[in-house]
Structure formats: structure tokens, C-alpha cells
Design a protein around this motif. Structure first.
Motif, PDB file in Angstrom:
ATOM      1  N   UNK A   4       9.375  41.714   1.880  1.00 54.96           N
ATOM      2  CA  UNK A   4       8.367  42.569   2.514  1.00 54.96           C
ATOM      3  C   UNK A   4       7.066  42.520   1.721  1.00 54.96           C
ATOM      4  N   UNK A   5       6.088  43.283   2.177  1.00 55.81           N
ATOM      5  CA  UNK A   5       4.866  43.456   1.401  1.00 55.81           C
ATOM      6  C   UNK A   5       3.928  42.274   1.436  1.00 55.81           C
ATOM      7  N   UNK A   6       3.144  42.142   0.367  1.00 54.06           N
ATOM      8  CA  UNK A   6       2.035  41.192   0.381  1.00 54.06           C
ATOM      9  C   UNK A   6       2.469  39.731   0.433  1.00 54.06           C
ATOM     10  N   UNK A   7       3.580  39.382  -0.235  1.00 55.78           N
ATOM     11  CA  UNK A   7       4.008  37.989  -0.164  1.00 55.78           C
ATOM     12  C   UNK A   7       4.538  37.664   1.229  1.00 55.78           C
ATOM     13  N   UNK A   8       5.252  38.619   1.831  1.00 61.44           N
ATOM     14  CA  UNK A   8       5.743  38.422   3.200  1.00 61.44           C
ATOM     15  C   UNK A   8       4.569  38.210   4.149  1.00 61.44           C
ATOM     16  N   UNK A   9       3.508  38.987   3.961  1.00 60.91           N
ATOM     17  CA  UNK A   9       2.322  38.884   4.816  1.00 60.91           C
ATOM     18  C   UNK A   9       1.664  37.515   4.657  1.00 60.91           C
ATOM     19  N   UNK A  10       1.558  37.047   3.432  1.00 61.18           N
ATOM     20  CA  UNK A  10       0.920  35.760   3.173  1.00 61.18           C
ATOM     21  C   UNK A  10       1.651  34.609   3.861  1.00 61.18           C
ATOM     22  N   UNK A  11       2.966  34.563   3.694  1.00 60.01           N
ATOM     23  CA  UNK A  11       3.696  33.421   4.258  1.00 60.01           C
ATOM     24  C   UNK A  11       3.888  33.565   5.769  1.00 60.01           C
ATOM     25  N   UNK A  12       3.854  34.791   6.251  1.00 53.37           N
ATOM     26  CA  UNK A  12       3.908  34.989   7.699  1.00 53.37           C
ATOM     27  C   UNK A  12       2.629  34.460   8.331  1.00 53.37           C
ATOM     28  N   UNK A  13       1.493  34.782   7.737  1.00 50.26           N
ATOM     29  CA  UNK A  13       0.211  34.335   8.281  1.00 50.26           C
ATOM     30  C   UNK A  13       0.033  32.824   8.164  1.00 50.26           C
ATOM     31  N   UNK A  14       0.481  32.277   7.051  1.00 52.10           N
ATOM     32  CA  UNK A  14       0.223  30.854   6.802  1.00 52.10           C
ATOM     33  C   UNK A  14       1.250  29.944   7.468  1.00 52.10           C
ATOM     34  N   UNK A  15       2.523  30.359   7.432  1.00 55.63           N
ATOM     35  CA  UNK A  15       3.592  29.488   7.933  1.00 55.63           C
ATOM     36  C   UNK A  15       4.418  30.090   9.076  1.00 55.63           C
ATOM     37  N   UNK A  16       4.171  31.366   9.402  1.00 57.78           N
ATOM     38  CA  UNK A  16       4.993  32.071  10.389  1.00 57.78           C
ATOM     39  C   UNK A  16       6.462  32.069   9.961  1.00 57.78           C
ATOM     40  N   UNK A  17       6.659  32.261   8.650  1.00 53.86           N
ATOM     41  CA  UNK A  17       7.998  32.273   8.059  1.00 53.86           C
ATOM     42  C   UNK A  17       8.333  33.669   7.560  1.00 53.86           C
ATOM     43  N   UNK A  18       9.589  34.065   7.730  1.00 50.08           N
ATOM     44  CA  UNK A  18      10.109  35.324   7.200  1.00 50.08           C
ATOM     45  C   UNK A  18      11.331  34.996   6.335  1.00 50.08           C
ATOM     46  N   UNK A  19      11.498  35.742   5.250  1.00 46.16           N
ATOM     47  CA  UNK A  19      12.594  35.478   4.320  1.00 46.16           C
ATOM     48  C   UNK A  19      13.567  36.650   4.254  1.00 46.16           C
ATOM     49  N   UNK A  20      14.839  36.317   4.178  1.00 44.77           N
ATOM     50  CA  UNK A  20      15.900  37.290   3.932  1.00 44.77           C
ATOM     51  C   UNK A  20      16.602  36.855   2.651  1.00 44.77           C
ATOM     52  N   UNK A  21      16.539  37.697   1.609  1.00 45.25           N
ATOM     53  CA  UNK A  21      17.081  37.332   0.299  1.00 45.25           C
ATOM     54  C   UNK A  21      18.542  37.753   0.170  1.00 45.25           C
ATOM     55  N   UNK A  22      19.387  36.819  -0.221  1.00 44.07           N
ATOM     56  CA  UNK A  22      20.784  37.104  -0.566  1.00 44.07           C
ATOM     57  C   UNK A  22      20.915  36.873  -2.065  1.00 44.07           C
ATOM     58  N   UNK A  23      21.332  37.902  -2.806  1.00 42.27           N
ATOM     59  CA  UNK A  23      21.345  37.837  -4.272  1.00 42.27           C
ATOM     60  C   UNK A  23      22.761  37.974  -4.818  1.00 42.27           C
ATOM     61  N   UNK A  24      23.283  36.885  -5.376  1.00 41.46           N
ATOM     62  CA  UNK A  24      24.640  36.951  -5.938  1.00 41.46           C
ATOM     63  C   UNK A  24      24.693  37.862  -7.157  1.00 41.46           C
ATOM     64  N   UNK A  25      23.550  38.036  -7.842  1.00 36.70           N
ATOM     65  CA  UNK A  25      23.510  38.952  -8.996  1.00 36.70           C
ATOM     66  C   UNK A  25      23.944  40.361  -8.617  1.00 36.70           C
ATOM     67  N   UNK A  26      23.638  40.734  -7.385  1.00 39.07           N
ATOM     68  CA  UNK A  26      23.880  42.101  -6.942  1.00 39.07           C
ATOM     69  C   UNK A  26      25.190  42.251  -6.184  1.00 39.07           C
ATOM     70  N   UNK A  27      25.767  41.110  -5.781  1.00 34.32           N
ATOM     71  CA  UNK A  27      26.962  41.196  -4.937  1.00 34.32           C
ATOM     72  C   UNK A  27      28.019  40.182  -5.329  1.00 34.32           C
ATOM     73  N   UNK A  28      28.620  40.377  -6.494  1.00 35.73           N
ATOM     74  CA  UNK A  28      29.799  39.580  -6.826  1.00 35.73           C
ATOM     75  C   UNK A  28      29.630  38.438  -7.786  1.00 35.73           C
ATOM     76  N   UNK A  29      28.392  38.080  -8.152  1.00 39.25           N
ATOM     77  CA  UNK A  29      28.197  37.020  -9.139  1.00 39.25           C
ATOM     78  C   UNK A  29      28.829  35.698  -8.721  1.00 39.25           C
ATOM     79  N   UNK A  30      29.601  35.106  -9.631  1.00 40.03           N
ATOM     80  CA  UNK A  30      30.223  33.809  -9.357  1.00 40.03           C
ATOM     81  C   UNK A  30      31.172  33.871  -8.171  1.00 40.03           C
ATOM     82  N   UNK A  31      31.798  35.035  -7.968  1.00 43.68           N
ATOM     83  CA  UNK A  31      32.695  35.186  -6.817  1.00 43.68           C
ATOM     84  C   UNK A  31      31.933  35.029  -5.507  1.00 43.68           C
TER      85      UNK A  31
END
Length: 611
Positions: A82-109
Motif C-alpha cells: 500500500x501507500x506511496x510505493x504502491x501508488x508509484x508502481x500502479x501509475x507506472x506499470x499498472x501493477x499491484x503487489x501482494x506480499x507473502x512473508x515466510x518470516x511471519x508464517x512458518x519460516x522454513x516450513x
């Protein structure tokens, strides 16, 4: 890690900053942001988007939104960008990102589960190029960037500016032909220290309290304990009446092999670990020592923390808390020592405090020799890849390429170990002489990221969560931007260094005789710069049997290390020490050591490639 979680910041590096490597990782919170980015574009952005919706020159078509899943093993945030980086890449590339973080959900598992599913997502961030990255290649889970001319067509800047990084990708992991990913923190200049204004490590102390106790000389690392005790006695509680400590540890960066915070002092003696091995290696000499030897700063650090605990200097929450808890304690003024400038100073040094002369600053010891990561034309061990089942690879390749360009780097420089520059026109701009300068809003945002609200026209939300949450440093922030002839990192711009310093900065500079921490180490010839080279061959890897042994050994070291730090007395500390050595020797530590020595020799050979 610095990338790793470095050991911040990155980050900064990175990062880069930082950042943060060392340390760092690097200082980003795992808290989920629920602020929605506005869809209202600026006039300039609207025109730019319109120009790219109907390509006629073979460029990717941006007319349809493209939502990408980013699976990051280094991210400390999960959810939509979200926020300013989301706005930049939306305007320039029409791209949206959804982050999946193993650090927060199970690590190596979590990583193993994603691999077993056969789909790692559209963009994948690996914290290093060991194990998971080559396994993903073997499992056909990553896209070959040379397929259908993807790299040449849609990443011309990467191919032109960083040919050595592509060469490494092909030779080390692509059988000489394929490219399955790009290294992090890449540079065009081959030598010299790559850090920015600050080094990756400190040590940093509460400068104001240190001055109040007379600023005693510190000859060696062990001398910090009595100094920190006096500082604690001077300020036993923070403004809220909560107890202060010198050290506050956390375990969620430990991984599989060690207590992460027991390696930082080795970096201040000119050494760093070879990840997942049993060795620490000197930055600028062909020297190494055994991880568990009496000379090891890993073992000496366990003893230091044990003694700190006996003195009441170690936060008892260290056994159970996470990194975010420690960040909160720095912000609240409950801690007196920081291994990293992107941790203590970044969270405690608000404009209000530094104006009063309060804050963290470098307090070096006499014998310090700072490990410095040299610029790396081959790219670091962190990797960004494209998933084999990715949607619209051409648009993804175009987006990744942009992150390595001067335009992309100026926006994200510092990400990973330090505060990123952010959007042009909001946090920084170009002055009449063509030089970059931080705006008033920028200084506010950099100093207090989470409490600085971004205008809706730039994406809304707060500055912190608006940053690129992939936690990956693309280029080294200290690298010079060819368009401005100044480094990408805003901390190194001439206008930043000459800006009116705070009371804290003025006092520190007057006493140290330099403007920055990096200048102190350079001026006093206290840097050990590690050349970042490449052997031109595939890297040595453990076979499955040795890898399993190593994991078992790492688990023993990690678990007993924590017990040693919190041992009730010296006798129990010594007993646990013997138990750790006996157990790892029985599990095949000698075999791991043999492999580790070969990795050290490989490293020494690689360094010779740097002229």
C-alpha cells in the motif's frame, strides 16, 4: 543478513542499507498495514500511464491491472503493498503487489510448503543463494530469464549495466546459459567500502549518557560492560518509569545455526561468518577461525552476555520477545546499546531528542577494526526471481529491470537496511544546480516514518508501510547515480551532509573530528574491506547427508547458546559449554569443519577476481 535481516538494513545496506547487515532485514516491522492506497493519480502520473497503455514498439501492454504475488523469505510484512510505493508502481506499470512473508508464517516450513505446491508465486525473494534457491531451480519452480529473449527485450538496463551479475547467475546456477535470478546490492564500481554514512555495525551507545559519565576510553569490547552499568545507574528507568537495560536480544532472526546476536562483535574485529559453515573469515586476509573455538567472538559474545545478565544489564524478556518488541523498547528509551545504527539511532533519535543532545551515536573501542563489505559487481547472495508459473513474465521483467535503473534506485535506495528515499517531489527533489536535496517533508518522514502521513496524491497512509515491503536492496545505495553524480543514498548527498546538524550531531562531530561514522573508520584506517568476487565456477554445496548433520549441529548450538547466556552461575555456564561441544562433536562437527575450510578457500579464490 543484511541482508539478511542484518543485520538491517538494509539496508540500507540498505539494505541499505541498508542497513540492518552487517546486520541487516532489517528493521522492518511485521505489523500488517490496513491503510488503503488511494487510486487518485497526479496529473503527471495519469499522463505517464496513458502513454503506456497502448504500446506500439513491442513494449508490454499496461492497459490491464496486473496483480502479482511476491513470496519473500526476507519480508517482515504480509499483505497488499500500500501507500506511496504502491501508488508509484500502479501509475507506472499498472501493477499491484501482494506480499507473502515466510518470516511471519512458518519460516522454513512455509518455504517447503510453497515449494511442494509447485508454485512459489510471481516474484520470489530469497535471502541467500544457498539451499532454497538452487532447490527451487532443480524443482523447475523458477523462470529462465533467457527464455524467449525475456532478459534482452525487457531488462536492457540490467543486461547493459550489470553484465558480471548475469555472468555469475549463468555460471553459478544456470549451467552456463540460463538466468534464474539476479543478485541484490549490485554495483558498477568494483572496489572500496560500499556502506553509506554509517557502517552496518556500531557499536552505538546513548551518547548523552556516555558523556555524562565522563566518556571513559573503551579499549576492548569487554570494557563496555562497566561503562554501560554506570549509564544504567544514571538512568535506571525511562520517562515512563520502566527499567532500562544495556542489551535486549531477540530470537526470531536465529535461523538454523546460531544465536544471531552473538556474531556482531566479530564484525567489529574485521571478521564475518561464511553462512551455514563453522568459520569466521577475515575481510582482507586469508585468515579464519573455528566458530566454536576459544578465540571465536561467537563464544566470547556468549560469555559477554552471560556476564551482562549477571550484572543486570540484559533484558530478561530476551528469551521470549521478538524483533518488533525490541524496536518498541528502543523507541521508548529503555535500551542503552545498539549493534546497528539502523536500529538504535533509527528508532530513538527523534528530532526532539537530538535537538536536546539525546540519542544513539557511535562509540568505538580502541581495538576496533570494522568489517566492510566491498562493492559487488557480481551482486550479493540475496536473489530476486520470477516464478515458473508467473502471470505476464514480460511485465514482471520490465518491473524488475526498472528497480535496477537510476530512476528505480533513487526511489528505493536504502530499502532493506535504511530509510528509502521515497517519491521525487515529496521527500526529495532536484535543486537548481541539478543536485538532489531532501525536502522538509522528507526529513520529517525519514525521522519518524510511522507517524508521518503521506498526502493522498502520493498514496496516503504512513511513510513506513508505504515503503517497498519486499525487503530487497536492488543496487548498493552508496553507488553513484550517473544522473546526479552523487550517491543514491540521501544521507550521502552533499546537501544532506551540510545541512544544519542537531545538538547531538554537533557534539558528536566536534568530539570525533569527523562528519560521519564511515569517515571516522576511513580516516583512522580502521576498515577491513572484503572484496566481493566470483570464482567463475559453480559454488561448493553440501551433500544431503552433510546438510542434515549441519542442521542438527546448528540446532544444538542455537539452543544451548541461549541457555549459556542465562546460566545461573559460571559453573553452569561452563557445564553447558562442554555439553554443546560434546554434542556437536558427536554429530559430526569435524565433517562440517572440513567442508567449511573448503568454502573459505573458495572465498579466497573468488576475492582474487576483484582487481
Amino acid at each position: 543478513m543484511r541482508l539478511k535481516k542484518l543485520p538491517l538494513l538494509l539496508l540500507s545496506m540498505v539494505m541499505v542499507l541498508v542497513l540492518a547487515s552487517c546486520g541487516g532485514g532489517n528493521g522492518n516491522s511485521g505489523k500488517t498495514n490496513t491503510v488503503e492506497a488511494t487510486d487518485k493519480p497526479t496529473a503527471e502520473a495519469t499522463n505517464a500511464a496513458a502513454e503506456t497503455t497502448a504500446p506500439s514498439d513491442g513494449a508490454p501492454d499496461h492497459s490491464k491491472p496486473l496483480k502479482l504475488t511476491v513470496f519473500s523469505t526476507t519480508a517482515n510484512y504480509a499483505g497488499p503493498q500500500t501507500g506511496w510505493f504502491a501508488k508509484l508502481i500502479k501509475d507506472k506499470f499498472n501493477i499491484e503487489l501482494e506480499i507473502v512473508a515466510s518470516n511471519l508464517t512458518g519460516g522454513d516450513t512455509k518455504i517447503s510448503a510453497m515449494m511442494a505446491s509447485g508454485d512459489l508465486g510471481d516474484i520470489i525473494i530469497f535471502g541467500d543463494d544457498k539451499n532454497h534457491y538452487p532447490n527451487a531451480i532443480k524443482g523447475n519452480l523458477l523462470l529462465d530469464w533467457t527464455k524467449d529473449g525475456l532478459l534482452d527485450k525487457y531488462a536492457p538496463d540490467i543486461a547493459k549495466q550489470f553484465p558480471k551479475a548475469i555472468e555469475k547467475a549463468k555460471v553459478a546456477f544456470g549451467g552456463g546459459n540460463a538466468v534464474y535470478g539476479m543478485g541484490n546490492s549490485v554495483a558498477t564500481n568494483p572496489s572500496g567500502p560500499s556502506e553509506g554514512k554509517d557502517m552496518t555495525w556500531g557499536p552505538d551507545l546513548r551518547w548523552d549518557l556516555y558523556q555524562q559519565i565522563g566518556a571513559p576510553e573503551i579499549s576492548k569490547i569487554e570494557d563496555y560492560l562497566p561503562v554501560l552499568k554506570k549509564m544504567q545507574e544514571l538512568e535506571p528507568k525511562n520517562e515512563l518509569g520502566k527499567k532500562t537495560y544495556a542489551f535486549s536480544l531477540w530470537s526470531d532472526w536465529d535461523g538454523n545455526y546460531k544465536m544471531t546476536l552473538a556474531k556482531q562483535f566479530a564484525n567489529m574485529m574485521g571478521y564475518d561468518e561464511i553462512p551455514d559453515t563453522a568459520l569466521y573469515v577475515k575481510a582482507d586476509e586469508e585468515k579464519y577461525y573455528d566458530f566454536l573455538s576459544d578465540d571465536s567472538w561467537y563464544m566470547k559474545s556468549l560469555k559477554l552476555y552471560f556476564e551482562a545478565n549477571q550484572m543486570g544489564l540484559l533484558d530478561p524478556d530476551s528469551l521470549t520477545q521478538k524483533f518488533d518488541d525490541v524496536v518498541a523498547k528502543y523507541k521508548d528509551g529503555r535500551l542503552l546499546f545498539s549493534w546497528f545504527p539502523w536500529l538504535g539511532a533509527a528508532n530513538y533519535n527523534t528530532p526532539e531528542r537530538t535537538a536536546e543532545g539525546k540519542g544513539f551515536a557511535l562509540v568505538p573501542f580502541k581495538d576496533e577494526l570494522m568489517y566492510s563489505t566491498g562493492f559487488n559487481v557480481y551482486g550479493g547472495n540475496g536473489i530476486i526471481s520470477i516464478g515458473a508459473k508467473a502471470k505476464d513474465p514480460a511485465r514482471i521483467m520490465e518491473f524488475i529491470n526498472w528497480m535496477y535503473t537510476p530512476e528505480g534506485a533513487m526511489i528505493s535506495a536504502g530499502s532493506g537496511t535504511a530509510v528509502p528515499n521515497g517519491p521525487k517531489g515529496l521527500t526529495w527533489d532536484i535543486d537548481s544546480s541539478g543536485k538532489p536535496v531532501v525536502t522538509d517533508f522528507g526529513w520529517k518522514a525519514y525521522a519518524d516514518q510511522q507517524n508521518t502521513k503521506v498526502p493522498d496524491e502520493y498514496g496516503g497512509g504512513d511513510y513506513y508501510y508505504g515503503s517497498n515491503q519486499m525487503n530487497f536492496s536492488f543496487v548498493v545505495p552508496a553507488m553513484v547515480n550517473p544522473q546526479t553524480s552523487e550517491p543514491f543514498d540521501h544521507n550521502l548527498w552533499k546537501t544532506s551532509l551540510e545541512r544544519n546538524p542537531s545538538k547531538l550531531d554537533s557534539d558528536w562531530r566536534a568530539k570525533m573530528g569527523v562528519l560521519t561514522a564511515k569517515e571516522y573508520f576511513e580516516k583512522n584506517n580502521l576498515l577491513a574491506v572484503a572484496p566481493q568476487g566470483f570464482t567463475g565456477k559453480e559454488p561448493l554445496t553440501m551433500d544431503k547427508t552433510l546438510e542434515q548433520k549441519n542442521k542438527q549441529i546448528g540446532t544444538v548450538i542455537q539452543q544451548i547458546s541461549w541457555k549459556m547466556v542465562f546460566a545461573k552461575n559460571q559453573a553452569e555456564f561452563d557445564k553447558l559449554n562442554k555439553e554443546m561441544h560434546d554434542k556437536v562433536n558427536g554429530l559430526g562437527y569435524a565433517d562440517v569443519m572440513d567442508f567449511s575450510v573448503k568454502k573459505a578457500q573458495e572465498l579466497f579464490e573468488a576475492r582474487k577476481s576483484v582487481k
